[in-house]
Write a protein that holds these residues in place. Structure first.
Motif, PDB file in Angstrom:
ATOM      1  N   TYR A  26     -74.339  15.234 -12.260  1.00  0.00           N
ATOM      2  CA  TYR A  26     -75.330  14.532 -13.242  1.00  0.00           C
ATOM      3  C   TYR A  26     -74.492  14.300 -14.313  1.00  0.00           C
ATOM      4  O   TYR A  26     -75.074  13.701 -15.208  1.00  0.00           O
ATOM      5  N   VAL A  27     -73.872  15.600 -14.720  1.00  0.00           N
ATOM      6  CA  VAL A  27     -73.546  15.807 -16.225  1.00  0.00           C
ATOM      7  C   VAL A  27     -72.213  14.359 -16.518  1.00  0.00           C
ATOM      8  O   VAL A  27     -72.353  13.848 -17.313  1.00  0.00           O
ATOM      9  N   ARG A  28     -72.023  14.778 -15.376  1.00  0.00           N
ATOM     10  CA  ARG A  28     -70.256  13.445 -15.815  1.00  0.00           C
ATOM     11  C   ARG A  28     -70.751  12.539 -15.661  1.00  0.00           C
ATOM     12  O   ARG A  28     -70.408  11.335 -16.769  1.00  0.00           O
ATOM     13  N   TRP A  29     -71.737  11.392 -14.999  1.00  0.00           N
ATOM     14  CA  TRP A  29     -71.648  10.261 -14.347  1.00  0.00           C
ATOM     15  C   TRP A  29     -72.766   9.620 -14.948  1.00  0.00           C
ATOM     16  O   TRP A  29     -73.035   8.787 -15.514  1.00  0.00           O
ATOM     17  N   PHE A  30     -73.598  10.916 -15.093  1.00  0.00           N
ATOM     18  CA  PHE A  30     -75.525  10.281 -15.680  1.00  0.00           C
ATOM     19  C   PHE A  30     -76.139  11.085 -16.714  1.00  0.00           C
ATOM     20  O   PHE A  30     -76.964  10.728 -17.026  1.00  0.00           O
ATOM     21  N   GLY A  31     -75.108  11.776 -17.466  1.00  0.00           N
ATOM     22  CA  GLY A  31     -75.083  12.263 -18.874  1.00  0.00           C
ATOM     23  C   GLY A  31     -76.719  13.191 -19.063  1.00  0.00           C
ATOM     24  O   GLY A  31     -77.113  13.798 -19.834  1.00  0.00           O
ATOM     25  N   PHE A  32     -76.605  14.066 -17.462  1.00  0.00           N
ATOM     26  CA  PHE A  32     -77.876  14.766 -17.880  1.00  0.00           C
ATOM     27  C   PHE A  32     -77.409  16.455 -18.040  1.00  0.00           C
ATOM     28  O   PHE A  32     -75.851  16.393 -17.987  1.00  0.00           O
ATOM     29  N   ASP A  97     -64.346   4.403 -12.405  1.00  0.00           N
ATOM     30  CA  ASP A  97     -62.293   3.952 -11.803  1.00  0.00           C
ATOM     31  C   ASP A  97     -62.613   4.726 -10.224  1.00  0.00           C
ATOM     32  O   ASP A  97     -61.205   5.595 -10.295  1.00  0.00           O
ATOM     33  N   GLY A  98     -63.336   4.257  -8.887  1.00  0.00           N
ATOM     34  CA  GLY A  98     -63.069   4.541  -7.944  1.00  0.00           C
ATOM     35  C   GLY A  98     -63.303   5.702  -7.486  1.00  0.00           C
ATOM     36  O   GLY A  98     -62.925   6.212  -6.578  1.00  0.00           O
ATOM     37  N   ARG A  99     -64.003   7.085  -8.291  1.00  0.00           N
ATOM     38  CA  ARG A  99     -64.320   7.871  -8.382  1.00  0.00           C
ATOM     39  C   ARG A  99     -65.482   8.712  -7.693  1.00  0.00           C
ATOM     40  O   ARG A  99     -66.068   9.915  -7.688  1.00  0.00           O
ATOM     41  N   LEU A 100     -66.191   7.061  -7.411  1.00  0.00           N
ATOM     42  CA  LEU A 100     -67.831   7.687  -6.742  1.00  0.00           C
ATOM     43  C   LEU A 100     -67.545   6.955  -5.970  1.00  0.00           C
ATOM     44  O   LEU A 100     -67.730   5.741  -5.779  1.00  0.00           O
ATOM     45  N   PRO A 101     -68.200   7.860  -4.400  1.00  0.00           N
ATOM     46  CA  PRO A 101     -68.811   6.072  -3.118  1.00  0.00           C
ATOM     47  C   PRO A 101     -69.005   5.615  -3.470  1.00  0.00           C
ATOM     48  O   PRO A 101     -70.480   5.722  -3.636  1.00  0.00           O
ATOM     49  N   VAL A 102     -68.957   4.534  -3.580  1.00  0.00           N
ATOM     50  CA  VAL A 102     -70.162   3.373  -3.507  1.00  0.00           C
ATOM     51  C   VAL A 102     -70.412   3.040  -1.650  1.00  0.00           C
ATOM     52  O   VAL A 102     -69.904   3.156  -0.565  1.00  0.00           O
ATOM     53  N   SER A 103     -71.766   3.297  -1.250  1.00  0.00           N
ATOM     54  CA  SER A 103     -72.227   3.130  -0.317  1.00  0.00           C
ATOM     55  C   SER A 103     -72.668   2.047   0.051  1.00  0.00           C
ATOM     56  O   SER A 103     -72.965   1.485   0.943  1.00  0.00           O
ATOM     57  N   LEU A 104     -73.352   0.906  -1.245  1.00  0.00           N
ATOM     58  CA  LEU A 104     -73.282  -0.515  -0.786  1.00  0.00           C
ATOM     59  C   LEU A 104     -73.068  -1.377  -2.618  1.00  0.00           C
ATOM     60  O   LEU A 104     -73.713  -0.673  -3.319  1.00  0.00           O
ATOM     61  N   GLY A 105     -73.583  -2.365  -1.691  1.00  0.00           N
ATOM     62  CA  GLY A 105     -73.020  -3.156  -3.237  1.00  0.00           C
ATOM     63  C   GLY A 105     -71.549  -3.487  -3.601  1.00  0.00           C
ATOM     64  O   GLY A 105     -70.417  -2.692  -3.506  1.00  0.00           O
ATOM     65  N   PRO A 106     -71.785  -4.129  -4.893  1.00  0.00           N
ATOM     66  CA  PRO A 106     -72.983  -3.919  -6.214  1.00  0.00           C
ATOM     67  C   PRO A 106     -73.342  -5.678  -5.009  1.00  0.00           C
ATOM     68  O   PRO A 106     -72.576  -6.446  -4.798  1.00  0.00           O
ATOM     69  N   LEU A 107     -74.660  -5.559  -6.024  1.00  0.00           N
ATOM     70  CA  LEU A 107     -75.828  -7.083  -5.183  1.00  0.00           C
ATOM     71  C   LEU A 107     -75.774  -7.331  -6.457  1.00  0.00           C
ATOM     72  O   LEU A 107     -76.585  -6.280  -7.242  1.00  0.00           O
TER      73      LEU A 107
END
Length: 147
Positions: A26-32, A97-107
């Motif tokens: 959450y720190v890395r991807w969303f700035g928490f 850059d592909g390091r987050l598992p996408v479960s759906l989309g983008p839509l």
């Protein structure tokens, strides 16, 4: 007659297999950022903050309650997903850059709101996170007509 009580959003509590890994996510991807750590009776709770949004991380050895896919579990009584807004979903995904598992989309949901676009990714514990651009509330007059 009752008087309304002022209520503010406080936090979402997340159960984590590894608090450190989930915090880093959450720190890395969303700035928490870490806001507080509380330890009592052998339980450690980590609070993360981003603006007025807080996540409360609890460590657990329990197995996941359900498998998650697409935009999240559909079981009543469970949270379907967390959601964050970004300016540009494509830029968010390019940074990942592909390091987050996408479960759906983008839509795209242009038929409802022009430029509304969403992708769903999962955190290290399988919590589905919706990342959207362009969402706006519906016009109050239109809402009143719908009923």
């Amino acid at each position: 007659m009752t008087t309304a009580v002022a209520v503010r959003w406080a936090h979402v509590g997340l159960n984590c297999r590894d608090q450190r890994v989930t915090e880093e996510f959450y720190v890395r991807w969303f700035g928490f950022q870490r806001a507080r750590v509380v330890e009592a009776d052998g339980v450690r709770v980590v609070f993360l903050r981003h603006d007025n949004v807080y996540l409360e991380l609890f460590g657990t050895d329990a197995k996941p309650a359900q498998d998650t896919e697409n935009d999240g579990p559909q079981n009543p009584g469970t949270v379907r997903h967390l959601a964050f807004q970004v300016d540009d979903v494509d830029a968010f995904l390019a940074r990942a850059d592909g390091r987050l598992p996408v479960s759906l989309g983008p839509l795209r949901f242009d038929e409802f709101i022009p430029n509304w676009k969403t992708v769903w990714v999962t955190d290290p514990d399988g919590v589905v996170i919706e990342v959207s651009q362009g969402y706006v509330d519906q016009d109050p007059a239109e809402l009143a007509r719908i009923g």
